[in-house]
Scaffold this motif. Structure first.
Motif, PDB file in Angstrom:
ATOM      1  N   UNK A   1    -119.032 -61.946   6.559  1.00 39.81           N
ATOM      2  CA  UNK A   1    -118.729 -62.083   5.132  1.00 39.81           C
ATOM      3  C   UNK A   1    -119.919 -61.784   4.240  1.00 39.81           C
ATOM      4  N   UNK A   2    -121.081 -62.316   4.558  1.00 42.00           N
ATOM      5  CA  UNK A   2    -122.215 -62.246   3.641  1.00 42.00           C
ATOM      6  C   UNK A   2    -123.134 -61.057   3.943  1.00 42.00           C
ATOM      7  N   UNK A   3    -123.891 -61.104   5.025  1.00 42.89           N
ATOM      8  CA  UNK A   3    -124.737 -59.950   5.358  1.00 42.89           C
ATOM      9  C   UNK A   3    -123.890 -58.701   5.601  1.00 42.89           C
ATOM     10  N   UNK A   4    -122.808 -58.865   6.371  1.00 45.34           N
ATOM     11  CA  UNK A   4    -121.913 -57.734   6.615  1.00 45.34           C
ATOM     12  C   UNK A   4    -121.245 -57.298   5.329  1.00 45.34           C
ATOM     13  N   UNK A   5    -120.875 -58.254   4.481  1.00 36.24           N
ATOM     14  CA  UNK A   5    -120.224 -57.935   3.217  1.00 36.24           C
ATOM     15  C   UNK A   5    -121.114 -57.144   2.285  1.00 36.24           C
ATOM     16  N   UNK A   6    -122.400 -57.502   2.225  1.00 34.89           N
ATOM     17  CA  UNK A   6    -123.337 -56.763   1.374  1.00 34.89           C
ATOM     18  C   UNK A   6    -123.517 -55.350   1.910  1.00 34.89           C
ATOM     19  N   UNK A   7    -123.676 -55.215   3.234  1.00 35.43           N
ATOM     20  CA  UNK A   7    -123.832 -53.879   3.801  1.00 35.43           C
ATOM     21  C   UNK A   7    -122.602 -53.017   3.519  1.00 35.43           C
ATOM     22  N   UNK A   8    -121.425 -53.560   3.751  1.00 38.63           N
ATOM     23  CA  UNK A   8    -120.202 -52.778   3.539  1.00 38.63           C
ATOM     24  C   UNK A   8    -120.015 -52.417   2.073  1.00 38.63           C
ATOM     25  N   UNK A   9    -120.459 -53.283   1.177  1.00 42.83           N
ATOM     26  CA  UNK A   9    -120.410 -52.950  -0.251  1.00 42.83           C
ATOM     27  C   UNK A   9    -121.275 -51.733  -0.540  1.00 42.83           C
TER      28      UNK A   9
ATOM     29  N   UNK B   1    -114.937 -55.142  -4.628  1.00 44.26           N
ATOM     30  CA  UNK B   1    -114.673 -56.579  -4.682  1.00 44.26           C
ATOM     31  C   UNK B   1    -113.365 -56.937  -3.982  1.00 44.26           C
ATOM     32  N   UNK B   2    -112.378 -56.055  -4.100  1.00 48.56           N
ATOM     33  CA  UNK B   2    -111.087 -56.289  -3.438  1.00 48.56           C
ATOM     34  C   UNK B   2    -111.252 -56.287  -1.923  1.00 48.56           C
ATOM     35  N   UNK B   3    -112.020 -55.340  -1.405  1.00 48.66           N
ATOM     36  CA  UNK B   3    -112.246 -55.274   0.037  1.00 48.66           C
ATOM     37  C   UNK B   3    -113.024 -56.500   0.509  1.00 48.66           C
ATOM     38  N   UNK B   4    -114.044 -56.882  -0.236  1.00 45.70           N
ATOM     39  CA  UNK B   4    -114.848 -58.064   0.098  1.00 45.70           C
ATOM     40  C   UNK B   4    -113.982 -59.314   0.174  1.00 45.70           C
ATOM     41  N   UNK B   5    -113.070 -59.449  -0.779  1.00 46.19           N
ATOM     42  CA  UNK B   5    -112.234 -60.647  -0.861  1.00 46.19           C
ATOM     43  C   UNK B   5    -111.268 -60.790   0.314  1.00 46.19           C
ATOM     44  N   UNK B   6    -111.085 -59.735   1.096  1.00 47.38           N
ATOM     45  CA  UNK B   6    -110.227 -59.845   2.282  1.00 47.38           C
ATOM     46  C   UNK B   6    -110.768 -60.874   3.273  1.00 47.38           C
ATOM     47  N   UNK B   7    -112.051 -61.181   3.188  1.00 44.86           N
ATOM     48  CA  UNK B   7    -112.626 -62.181   4.092  1.00 44.86           C
ATOM     49  C   UNK B   7    -112.050 -63.576   3.846  1.00 44.86           C
ATOM     50  N   UNK B   8    -111.472 -63.801   2.665  1.00 46.87           N
ATOM     51  CA  UNK B   8    -110.792 -65.085   2.436  1.00 46.87           C
ATOM     52  C   UNK B   8    -109.696 -65.276   3.485  1.00 46.87           C
ATOM     53  N   UNK B   9    -108.897 -64.227   3.706  1.00 52.45           N
ATOM     54  CA  UNK B   9    -107.836 -64.298   4.718  1.00 52.45           C
ATOM     55  C   UNK B   9    -108.423 -64.204   6.123  1.00 52.45           C
TER      56      UNK B   9
ATOM     57  N   UNK C   1    -118.127 -77.083  -1.888  1.00 53.73           N
ATOM     58  CA  UNK C   1    -118.223 -76.505  -0.540  1.00 53.73           C
ATOM     59  C   UNK C   1    -117.244 -75.356  -0.378  1.00 53.73           C
ATOM     60  N   UNK C   2    -116.033 -75.529  -0.871  1.00 50.38           N
ATOM     61  CA  UNK C   2    -115.031 -74.465  -0.755  1.00 50.38           C
ATOM     62  C   UNK C   2    -115.451 -73.219  -1.523  1.00 50.38           C
ATOM     63  N   UNK C   3    -116.074 -73.424  -2.677  1.00 50.40           N
ATOM     64  CA  UNK C   3    -116.534 -72.271  -3.452  1.00 50.40           C
ATOM     65  C   UNK C   3    -117.634 -71.518  -2.701  1.00 50.40           C
ATOM     66  N   UNK C   4    -118.541 -72.264  -2.076  1.00 48.79           N
ATOM     67  CA  UNK C   4    -119.708 -71.636  -1.469  1.00 48.79           C
ATOM     68  C   UNK C   4    -119.418 -70.969  -0.129  1.00 48.79           C
ATOM     69  N   UNK C   5    -118.282 -71.252   0.475  1.00 47.68           N
ATOM     70  CA  UNK C   5    -117.952 -70.557   1.732  1.00 47.68           C
ATOM     71  C   UNK C   5    -116.816 -69.556   1.515  1.00 47.68           C
ATOM     72  N   UNK C   6    -116.472 -69.319   0.267  1.00 44.18           N
ATOM     73  CA  UNK C   6    -115.405 -68.390  -0.047  1.00 44.18           C
ATOM     74  C   UNK C   6    -115.907 -66.955  -0.160  1.00 44.18           C
ATOM     75  N   UNK C   7    -114.985 -66.076  -0.510  1.00 43.16           N
ATOM     76  CA  UNK C   7    -115.302 -64.655  -0.720  1.00 43.16           C
ATOM     77  C   UNK C   7    -114.563 -64.211  -1.977  1.00 43.16           C
ATOM     78  N   UNK C   8    -115.029 -64.714  -3.120  1.00 37.43           N
ATOM     79  CA  UNK C   8    -114.335 -64.451  -4.377  1.00 37.43           C
ATOM     80  C   UNK C   8    -114.726 -63.093  -4.952  1.00 37.43           C
TER      81      UNK C   8
END
Length: 277
Positions: free
Chosen positions: A170-178, A192-200, A227-234
């Motif tokens: 989600x985070x390191x991988x998410x930044x790279x994929x962005x 942002x839409x692709x990143x948010x798929x990590x929520x699911x 806690x929920x905000x900080x582990x999310x992928x908004x």
């Protein structure tokens, strides 16, 4: 209770969290049916991958795995498995840590930036992801080099794909994929839409992480909402980070040139390889 498979671009891989294809912008939105070839695959840690799921990796022509997690996280994965190695037969594993020794799992990141949890989670993600951008350039260069040398191919026998992962994908991988999608010409909203798929993609493990943060098992307890905000992928978090890349790093080309050391010719080759438009 049976868990239904997630829709594309997710690919059923029960032993690997958040596993999905990263598709080129021409196929967006990422959840629509497409015949586009993936740029790469992304996921959480495959440290508990089963033989059946290894067979799926081979079927997807994944020949290289780039592990962005730290040496500390790798050691913990090995201890949990009781194994000596995370190697997979027939696949080259490349350890390319963003942070050499620091844990950057969703829970450790939430604790590190917990001052933002109850007020402005987006600012917390911006601070965290700015740190990933600054520390991860050498690791990211290694993956971009692979992508430049292995553009999508319709020749199945010649196709070589990579999987990029960290702990949760989600985070390191998410930044790279962005960064990949920026180079390919995707807009901020698409990224942002692709990143948010990590929520699911992380729905099955997020509740446990939140509970550990709230109960104080990992340090000072956070309130549940924070806690929920900080582990999310908004989406808002990634939109803000896209702005940071433009304003502080000179855009993706500035970042790849100044921070990753790519020349213009190399950069153009990578841009074409990732389906730049």
């Amino acid at each position: 209770m049976t868990t239904l498979p997630l829709p594309p671009p997710f690919i059923p891989l029960p032993s690997v969290p958040n596993f999905r294809a990263l598709l080129p912008p021409a196929s967006f939105p990422p959840t629509k049916p497409t015949n586009s070839l993936p740029i790469l695959y992304r996921s959480g840690s495959p440290s508990h991958i089963t033989p059946a799921d290894i067979a799926t990796l081979h079927a997807l022509h994944i020949t290289h795995i780039f592990d962005l997690s730290s040496s500390t996280e790798v050691a913990k994965s090995l201890a949990t498995r009781g194994a000596q190695s995370l190697e997979i037969d027939g696949i080259t594993r490349i350890h390319a840590p963003v942070f050499a020794d620091r844990e950057y799992t969703p829970e450790s990141m939430a604790l590190r930036f917990q001052q933002y949890a109850s007020t402005d989670a987006t600012a917390g993600f911006v601070a965290a992801y700015r740190e990933i951008l600054r520390q991860g350039a050498a690791a990211f260069r290694r993956v971009f080099e692979f992508l430049g040398a292995h553009p999508p191919s319709t020749e199945t026998e010649a196709e070589e794909k990579c999987l990029v992962h960290c702990s949760a994908g989600k985070d390191r991988t998410g930044v790279f994929c962005a960064l990949v999608l920026m180079l390919a010409g995707a807009g901020d909203a698409e990224i942002a839409e692709e990143y948010a798929l990590s929520e699911a993609g992380l729905a099955g493990v997020r509740a446990g992480i939140v509970e550990r943060l709230v109960n104080g098992e990992l340090g000072e307890g956070l309130d549940r909402e924070g806690a929920e905000r900080m582990v999310g992928a908004r989406r808002e978090s990634m939109l803000a980070v896209c702005g940071v890349v433009k304003e502080e790093f000179g855009g993706v080309r500035g970042y790849l040139g100044e921070w990753c050391g790519f020349g213009e010719g190399e950069l153009e080759a990578v841009r074409r390889a990732v389906g730049g438009r």
